[in-house]
Design a protein around this motif. Structure first.
Motif, PDB file in Angstrom:
ATOM      1  N   PRO A  43       0.817  -1.274   0.025  1.00  0.00           N
ATOM      2  CA  PRO A  43       0.015  -0.127  -0.068  1.00  0.00           C
ATOM      3  C   PRO A  43       0.716   1.398   0.016  1.00  0.00           C
ATOM      4  CG  PRO A  43       0.120  -0.827   2.524  1.00  0.00           C
ATOM      5  CD  PRO A  43       1.117  -1.804   1.213  1.00  0.00           C
ATOM      6  N   TYR A  44       2.343   0.995  -0.199  1.00  0.00           N
ATOM      7  CA  TYR A  44       3.173   2.419   0.332  1.00  0.00           C
ATOM      8  C   TYR A  44       3.548   3.066  -0.988  1.00  0.00           C
ATOM      9  CZ  TYR A  44       3.386   0.185   4.579  1.00  0.00           C
ATOM     10  OH  TYR A  44       3.266  -0.415   5.657  1.00  0.00           O
ATOM     11  N   ASP A  45       3.420   4.430  -1.246  1.00  0.00           N
ATOM     12  CA  ASP A  45       3.771   5.184  -2.157  1.00  0.00           C
ATOM     13  C   ASP A  45       5.011   5.865  -2.075  1.00  0.00           C
ATOM     14  OD1 ASP A  45       1.055   5.252  -3.440  1.00  0.00           O
ATOM     15  OD2 ASP A  45       0.291   6.555  -1.821  1.00  0.00           O
ATOM     16  N   ILE A  46       5.583   6.269  -1.281  1.00  0.00           N
ATOM     17  CA  ILE A  46       6.745   6.837  -0.992  1.00  0.00           C
ATOM     18  C   ILE A  46       7.587   6.159   0.325  1.00  0.00           C
ATOM     19  CG2 ILE A  46       7.991   9.140  -0.241  1.00  0.00           C
ATOM     20  CD1 ILE A  46       5.798  10.602  -1.687  1.00  0.00           C
ATOM     21  N   MET A  47       8.785   5.975  -0.012  1.00  0.00           N
ATOM     22  CA  MET A  47       9.790   5.462   0.996  1.00  0.00           C
ATOM     23  C   MET A  47      11.136   6.644   0.971  1.00  0.00           C
ATOM     24  SD  MET A  47      11.931   1.750   1.527  1.00  0.00           S
ATOM     25  CE  MET A  47      10.628   1.129   2.505  1.00  0.00           C
ATOM     26  N   CYS A  48      11.556   7.157   2.283  1.00  0.00           N
ATOM     27  CA  CYS A  48      12.472   8.238   1.937  1.00  0.00           C
ATOM     28  C   CYS A  48      13.319   8.300   3.219  1.00  0.00           C
ATOM     29  CB  CYS A  48      11.992   9.447   1.416  1.00  0.00           C
ATOM     30  SG  CYS A  48      10.762  10.086   2.379  1.00  0.00           S
ATOM     31  N   HIS A  49      13.158   7.579   4.183  1.00  0.00           N
ATOM     32  CA  HIS A  49      14.161   7.890   5.393  1.00  0.00           C
ATOM     33  C   HIS A  49      15.271   7.103   5.567  1.00  0.00           C
ATOM     34  CE1 HIS A  49       9.967   9.411   6.538  1.00  0.00           C
ATOM     35  NE2 HIS A  49      10.571  10.387   7.045  1.00  0.00           N
ATOM     36  N   HIS A  50      16.250   7.454   6.542  1.00  0.00           N
ATOM     37  CA  HIS A  50      17.561   6.840   6.397  1.00  0.00           C
ATOM     38  C   HIS A  50      17.621   5.266   6.633  1.00  0.00           C
ATOM     39  CE1 HIS A  50      20.480   9.836   6.120  1.00  0.00           C
ATOM     40  NE2 HIS A  50      19.981  10.614   7.292  1.00  0.00           N
ATOM     41  N   MET A  51      18.234   4.683   5.721  1.00  0.00           N
ATOM     42  CA  MET A  51      18.443   3.280   5.816  1.00  0.00           C
ATOM     43  C   MET A  51      19.803   2.719   5.208  1.00  0.00           C
ATOM     44  SD  MET A  51      16.438   1.331   2.742  1.00  0.00           S
ATOM     45  CE  MET A  51      14.789   1.831   3.113  1.00  0.00           C
ATOM     46  N   ARG A  52      20.089   1.654   5.756  1.00  0.00           N
ATOM     47  CA  ARG A  52      21.273   0.891   4.794  1.00  0.00           C
ATOM     48  C   ARG A  52      20.682   0.255   3.834  1.00  0.00           C
ATOM     49  NH1 ARG A  52      26.200  -3.142   6.404  1.00  0.00           N
ATOM     50  NH2 ARG A  52      27.498  -2.444   4.811  1.00  0.00           N
ATOM     51  N   PHE A  53      20.686   0.362   2.498  1.00  0.00           N
ATOM     52  CA  PHE A  53      19.853  -0.183   1.484  1.00  0.00           C
ATOM     53  C   PHE A  53      20.073  -1.471   1.464  1.00  0.00           C
ATOM     54  CE2 PHE A  53      19.001  -0.606  -3.184  1.00  0.00           C
ATOM     55  CZ  PHE A  53      17.749   0.075  -3.201  1.00  0.00           C
ATOM     56  N   ASN A  54      18.862  -2.306   1.073  1.00  0.00           N
ATOM     57  CA  ASN A  54      18.652  -3.797   0.873  1.00  0.00           C
ATOM     58  C   ASN A  54      17.619  -3.692  -0.254  1.00  0.00           C
ATOM     59  OD1 ASN A  54      18.167  -6.508   0.771  1.00  0.00           O
ATOM     60  ND2 ASN A  54      18.317  -6.538   2.973  1.00  0.00           N
ATOM     61  N   TYR A  55      17.975  -3.798  -1.299  1.00  0.00           N
ATOM     62  CA  TYR A  55      17.033  -3.784  -2.632  1.00  0.00           C
ATOM     63  C   TYR A  55      16.078  -4.953  -2.257  1.00  0.00           C
ATOM     64  CZ  TYR A  55      15.427  -3.824  -7.360  1.00  0.00           C
ATOM     65  OH  TYR A  55      14.468  -3.623  -8.510  1.00  0.00           O
TER      66      TYR A  55
END
Length: 398
Positions: free
Chosen positions: A120-132
Motif C-alpha cells: 500500500p505504500y507510495d513513498i519511502m525516503c528515510h535513512h536506511m542501509r539499502f537492501n534492494y
C-alpha cells in the motif's frame, strides 16, 4: 461630508488593502488553499494546480529515495514529505526516525507493514542501509528509485563535525587535520559508528565499506547502483539536480522548490592536499561520485544546457519569491533564535544546526504552507506518522 462617512470610507479602504495583500500572497504561491481548522494545521493543506495541458507524462507517485548521510538529503526529504502530504500519498515510515540504521534494511522495519496486506505504500525516503530485495517487498514494482551523492571530501568534513561525539574514529582524533593526516591511526573496523568515518555513502548503499579497494569491486558496486537507481543526483549541483528530478517525476516547479535544511553554523575550508587525502581514504565513495558525476552531466546535455540554465533561473526566482514572502531575514538562523519548537532542528552534541524563522504576520493558510517548507525531518515524520496511523486506526488500513 460627515466624519462617520469619512471613517467608513477609510475602513473600507483598509479592508480593501488587506484583501489585496492576501490576494498578492496567494498569487505568489500560485496555490489555492482550501478552508481548514485553525486549531490543527491541515495535512492536505494545498491543492496543486493541474499541470498544463501540453504535459503528456503522468506524475510519478511511487518513489523510493535513498537518503545518504551529509549529502543534502534532509532538504530532499522535506520536498517528498510535502508532495506526499499534499497528494494524500502513503509513506513507508520507520518506527523512530531511521529504518534500524546502521543495520541492513528489513521489510519489518516499516511501521505497520504486513506482508499479507499487499503493497500500500507510495513513498519511502528515510535513512536506511539499502537492501534492494527487502525494499522490493514493500514498494510497488513501478517505483522510481533515486539517491544523491556528494564529493567525499566534503562529506568527510561535514561528518567529522556532525558525528564527532558519536564515531569512535572521529572521537579519538584531536581535530580534523589530525584525522586527515593519519586516518588509519584512529579508524578500527567494527568500532561504534565508524560507518560515518570511511566510505559512508558506499555503506549506505548496502556495500561493505571496509573491503580493500579494487577496480573490480568498485565497478561491480557502481554497476549495481546504475541498474537499480533511475536517477543519481549531486549535492554540489543541487538546483540542476532538482530540475532533472522534476523532469523525471513529471512534477511542477513548485514541487521542487526547497530551502536548505540541516545546515551547520560553520564549516572548515579544505585545502587541495586535504581534499586529495580524504578522497583517497574514501576511495570507494570517490569512484562512485566520479562515475555518476559523468552520468549526471550526460543527462544535463540531453536535457539541453540552455534549457537547464533557464529552468534553474526560474527555480531560483521562485525560491527568492517564497523566501521574501515566508521568512524573517534572508537565510537560516541559530537555533536559539527560533521561537517555535516545531521548527528547531535536531541538535547533535558540539554542533549548531540552523533553522528558519517564519513570519508571524501571514494569513493562517499561507503561514502553514511556509512552515511546512522548513519543518525539520523529525517533526515532519512525527506529523505524517500521527496522521497516517490515526487514519489507519479509524478505517483498519495502514
Amino acid at each position: 461630508m460627515r466624519l462617520s462617512q469619512v471613517c467608513r470610507i477609510q475602513v473600507l479602504g483598509y479592508g480593501l488593502l488587506v484583501l489585496m495583500t492576501i490576494g498578492f500572497a496567494l498569487q505568489i504561491l500560485e496555490i489555492y488553499f482550501p478552508k481548514s481548522s485553525p486549531q490543527i494545521p491541515p495535512l492536505h493543506l494545498v491543492t496543486k494546480k493541474p499541470s498544463p495541458s501540453y504535459r503528456t507524462c503522468q506524475p510519478k507517485q511511487h518513489i523510493m529515495f535513498l537518503k545518504t548521510h551529509k549529502t543534502a538529503g534532509s532538504t530532499i526529504l522535506n520536498l517528498l514529505h510535502r508532495y506526499g502530504e499534499r497528494n494524500g500519498l502513503v509513506f513507508a515510515l520507520p518506527y523512530r526516525y531511521q529504518f534500524n540504521y546502521p543495520y541492513s534494511f528489513q521489510s519489518h522495519d516499516v511501521k505497520g507493514y504486513n506482508v499479507s496486506s499487499g503493497q500500500p505504500y507510495d513513498i519511502m525516503c528515510h535513512h536506511m542501509r539499502f537492501n534492494y530485495q527487502e525494499v522490493r517487498k514493500v514498494m510497488p514494482p513501478d517505483t522510481f528509485y533515486f539517491t544523491i551523492l556528494r564529493d567525499p571530501a566534503n562529506v568527510a568534513e561535514s561528518s567529522f563535525s556532525y558525528y564527532h561525539a558519536y564515531s569512535m574514529a572521529f572521537k579519538k582524533a584531536p581535530n580534523l587535520k589530525a584525522f586527515i593526516s593519519h586516518p588509519s591511526r584512529y579508524y578500527r573496523t567494527g568500532d561504534r559508528y565508524n560507518n560515518y568515518a570511511r566510505n559512508p555513502v558506499w555503506f549506505d548503499l548496502g556495500f561493505d565499506s571496509d573491503v580493500p579497494f579494487t577496480e573490480t569491486y568498485a565497478k561491480s558496486g557502481i554497476r549495481a547502483v546504475e541498474n537499480i537507481f533511475n536517477l543519481v543526483l549531486l549535492a554540489e549541483y543541487f538546483d540542476e539536480s532538482m530540475i532533472l528530478l522534476k523532469e523525471e517525476l513529471c512534477w511542477d516547479l513548485n514541487d521542487v522548490v526547497t530551502f536548505k535544511l540541516n545546515s551547520r553554523e560553520t564549516s572548515k575550508t579544505l585545502d587541495h592536499e586535504d581534499i586529495k587525502k580524504l578522497r583517497e581514504w574514501n576511495k570507494l565513495d570517490w569512484n562512485l561520485y566520479s562515475y555518476f558525476n559523468c552520468t549526471f552531466w550526460d543527462k544535463v546535455e540531453r536535457f539541453g544546457r540552455a534549457r537547464m540554465d533557464y529552468e534553474v533561473k526560474k527555480l531560483k526566482e521562485r525560491r527568492q519569491q517564497l523566501a521574501k514572502l515566508c521568512f524573517e531575514g534572508s537565510g537560516p538562523v541559530m537555533p536559539e533564535q527560533i521561537k517555535e519548537k516545531a521548527l528547531i532542528p535536531f541538535q547533535p552534541k558540539n554542533e549548531k544546526i540552523l533553522g528558519w524563522v517564519v513570519r508571524e504576520d501571514l494569513p493562517h493558510e499561507v503561514r502553514t504552507y511556509c512552515i511546512r517548507m522548513v519543518t525539520p525531518e523529525h517533526q515532519y515524520k512525527d506529523l505524517l506518522d500521527a496522521h497516517q496511523f490515526s487514519l489507519g486506526a479509524s478505517n483498519g488500513s495502514v
